[in-house]
Design an enzyme around this catalytic site. Structure first.
Site, PDB file in Angstrom:
ATOM      1  N   ARG A 133       0.822  -1.267   0.198  1.00  0.00           N
ATOM      2  CA  ARG A 133      -0.064   0.081  -0.021  1.00  0.00           C
ATOM      3  C   ARG A 133       0.829   1.095   0.007  1.00  0.00           C
ATOM      4  O   ARG A 133       0.562   2.173  -0.679  1.00  0.00           O
ATOM      5  CB  ARG A 133      -0.868  -0.178   1.371  1.00  0.00           C
ATOM      6  CG  ARG A 133      -2.025   1.274   1.353  1.00  0.00           C
ATOM      7  CD  ARG A 133      -2.566   1.166   2.446  1.00  0.00           C
ATOM      8  NE  ARG A 133      -2.961  -0.401   3.223  1.00  0.00           N
ATOM      9  CZ  ARG A 133      -4.192  -0.833   2.748  1.00  0.00           C
ATOM     10  NH1 ARG A 133      -5.183  -0.199   2.187  1.00  0.00           N
ATOM     11  NH2 ARG A 133      -4.630  -1.993   3.168  1.00  0.00           N
ATOM     12  N   CYS A 144     -25.715  -5.308  -8.122  1.00  0.00           N
ATOM     13  CA  CYS A 144     -26.785  -5.594  -7.437  1.00  0.00           C
ATOM     14  C   CYS A 144     -26.567  -6.233  -5.942  1.00  0.00           C
ATOM     15  O   CYS A 144     -26.871  -7.414  -5.684  1.00  0.00           O
ATOM     16  CB  CYS A 144     -27.641  -6.574  -8.359  1.00  0.00           C
ATOM     17  SG  CYS A 144     -28.157  -6.037  -9.746  1.00  0.00           S
TER      18      CYS A 144
HETATM   19  C1  LIG Z   1      -0.569  -8.207   2.445  1.00  0.00           C
HETATM   20  C2  LIG Z   1       0.822  -8.463   3.068  1.00  0.00           C
HETATM   21  C3  LIG Z   1       1.797  -7.380   2.911  1.00  0.00           C
HETATM   22  C4  LIG Z   1       1.687  -5.931   2.372  1.00  0.00           C
HETATM   23  O1  LIG Z   1       0.787  -5.300   3.215  1.00  0.00           O
HETATM   24  P1  LIG Z   1       0.600  -3.714   2.897  1.00  0.00           P
HETATM   25  O2  LIG Z   1      -0.134  -3.324   4.066  1.00  0.00           O
HETATM   26  O3  LIG Z   1      -0.121  -3.370   1.566  1.00  0.00           O
HETATM   27  O4  LIG Z   1       1.828  -3.021   3.195  1.00  0.00           O
HETATM   28  C5  LIG Z   1       3.011  -7.573   3.183  1.00  0.00           C
HETATM   29  N1  LIG Z   1       3.432  -9.082   3.735  1.00  0.00           N
HETATM   30  C6  LIG Z   1       2.331  -9.817   3.738  1.00  0.00           C
HETATM   31  C7  LIG Z   1       2.747 -11.166   4.210  1.00  0.00           C
HETATM   32  C8  LIG Z   1       1.204  -9.580   3.373  1.00  0.00           C
HETATM   33  O5  LIG Z   1       0.283 -10.584   3.481  1.00  0.00           O
END
Ligand SMILES: *Cc1c(COP(=O)(O)O)cnc(C)c1O
Length: 409
Positions: free
Chosen positions: A274, A341
């Site tokens: 993110r 929907c």
């Molecule tokens: C989803 C995930 C991430 C990334 O998380 P962000 O919040 O997008 O930074 C990193 N490591 C693992 C193991 C994840 O499942």
């Protein structure tokens, strides 16, 4: 630095006005800013320059091949959670030496592929997974590097559905199990225990949970006396989705990590998703109808929960931006909804908005992470196009799914 914003009341992605884009591309579509992506990656990298981490971009947050290739050029590795993500990361040119494989349900096929590609680490999440990898490695007579995912019993004060670090969650091994599995692995001659990994959840905006995680890791290291080659701190760094919500203070986090890593000779790995891609995209959508009903004005968009599921799934709020901001306001109970929907197919309620009418367009902001990657064909709607802007240039980086492809299976 923001590359997607209103400039003189016109929504712009870098040097291009969104109004120009809707003349060229059919809505709805995701529109990325390459400069924003680069800016975020470099911010992350330079904030952690003291520890020089291996940055493994979380492919599940966004798996577009062109974007993965751009990240590879910047030096990024990948955190993958399925064979598909693994193959995509390698197709994007990311070296296996920079790929970590996470996930609680890796199949034998996935493990074999990870071994074949020689990924940096397979982060295991259960004792039985350790046993399976040990069995495979015996058969092929090769030592396999693994990490163990710790469940630190710390939750990230985030939405319940994106919290992974509590002991009641399925992820990782809780303290005692972690210690026991470490002991077992040390007796397995085919496995090299090289990593400790942890990921407590997503969209964490306060540094405190990360601080707690570091102290649990220190406790583990003191207890096991293992000199982990890699300490993988996962992702989870939160961004700002609204004026009220501040992004994680990354500098503070970096200071904690600097202190933590002193006197250790481990390499830090991060798995941000993110933070790198979240604010680098906007979803452009057209207003199909404005429907008045029961004191409400439903603004019916051509994008729905099938394109952007975060609002329905996590009650996530995405700011809605007009393509052309007006001084005159549309007042009343406005509810922005999609065409799907389902009553959960809605994005936002507002008391006032720029003057809009049917046929106008709006953008849903900060949709780069868990936007396209979570989209589906629900209601038998095609997956939509992705466009990338770079300065004054723009191009398609994923075509909208054709109706022919959609209906043929
Ligand atoms: C989803 C995930 C991430 C990334 O998380 P962000 O919040 O997008 O930074 C990193 N490591 C693992 C193991 C994840 O499942």
């Amino acid at each position: 630095m923001n590359y997607i914003k209103l400039r003189k009341n016109n929504l712009c992605v870098e040097n291009i006005s969104a109004q120009k884009l809707v003349k060229k591309y059919r809505t709805p579509f995701y529109c990325y800013s390459l400069s924003q992506l680069k800016n975020n990656y470099h911010t992350f990298n330079s904030t952690f320059r003291t520890v020089k981490p291996i940055i493994c971009f979380s492919v599940k947050s966004n798996a577009n091949l062109t974007l993965l290739r751009e990240l590879k050029k910047m030096g990024s590795g990948a955190d993958v959670v399925s064979i598909g993500e693994l193959l995509k990361a390698t197709k994007a040119g990311i070296s296996a030496k920079k790929i970590v494989f996470s996930g609680i349900g890796k199949t034998e096929e996935e493990i074999r592929m990870a071994i074949k590609k020689r990924v940096l680490l397979i982060n295991v999440e259960s004792e039985n997974e350790v046993n399976l990898i040990n069995k495979i490695s015996k058969k092929i007579s090769r030592k396999i590097s693994i990490g163990i995912r710790l469940n630190p019993n710390i939750t990230g004060k985030t939405h319940q559905k994106i919290s992974t670090g509590g002991k009641g969650e399925k992820f990782g091994l809780v303290y005692n199990d972690f210690i026991n599995v470490c002991k077992k692995i040390r007796k397995m001659r085919n496995l090299k225990l090289e990593g400790l990994s942890v990921h407590i959840g997503s969209q964490i905006t306060n540094v405190k949970p990360f601080k707690k995680v570091l102290s649990v890791i220190n406790k583990i290291i003191n207890k096991t006396k293992i000199n982990f080659k890699f300490i993988d701190l996962g992702g989870g760094m939160g961004i700002s989705y609204s004026k009220k919500e501040k992004q994680l203070n990354l500098k503070q986090y970096a200071q904690l990590v600097n202190k933590f890593i002193k006197n250790k000779n481990s390499k830090i790995i991060f798995e941000p998703g993110r933070f790198i891609i979240g604010n680098a995209a906007i979803l452009i959508t057209k207003i199909i109808y404005i429907k008045k009903s029961n004191n409400k004005n439903f603004i019916v968009l051509d994008a729905g929960m099938n394109n952007l599921m975060r609002s329905a799934l996590y009650n996530a709020h995405h700011q809605i931006v007009p393509l052309k901001k007006t001084n005159k306001l549309f007042k009343g109970n406005l509810e922005f909804v999609g065409p799907v929907c389902e009553s959960s197919d809605k994005f936002s309620n507002q008391k006032s908005f720029s003057q809009i009418k049917e046929g106008d367009y709006v953008g849903l902001a900060n949709v780069g992470a868990y936007g396209m990657s979570l989209s589906s064909n629900y209601n038998t709607r095609p997956t939509i196009a992705e466009i990338m802007v770079n300065g004054s240039k723009h191009r398609v980086i994923r075509k909208r799914q054709s109706l022919e492809n959609l209906v043929n299976n």
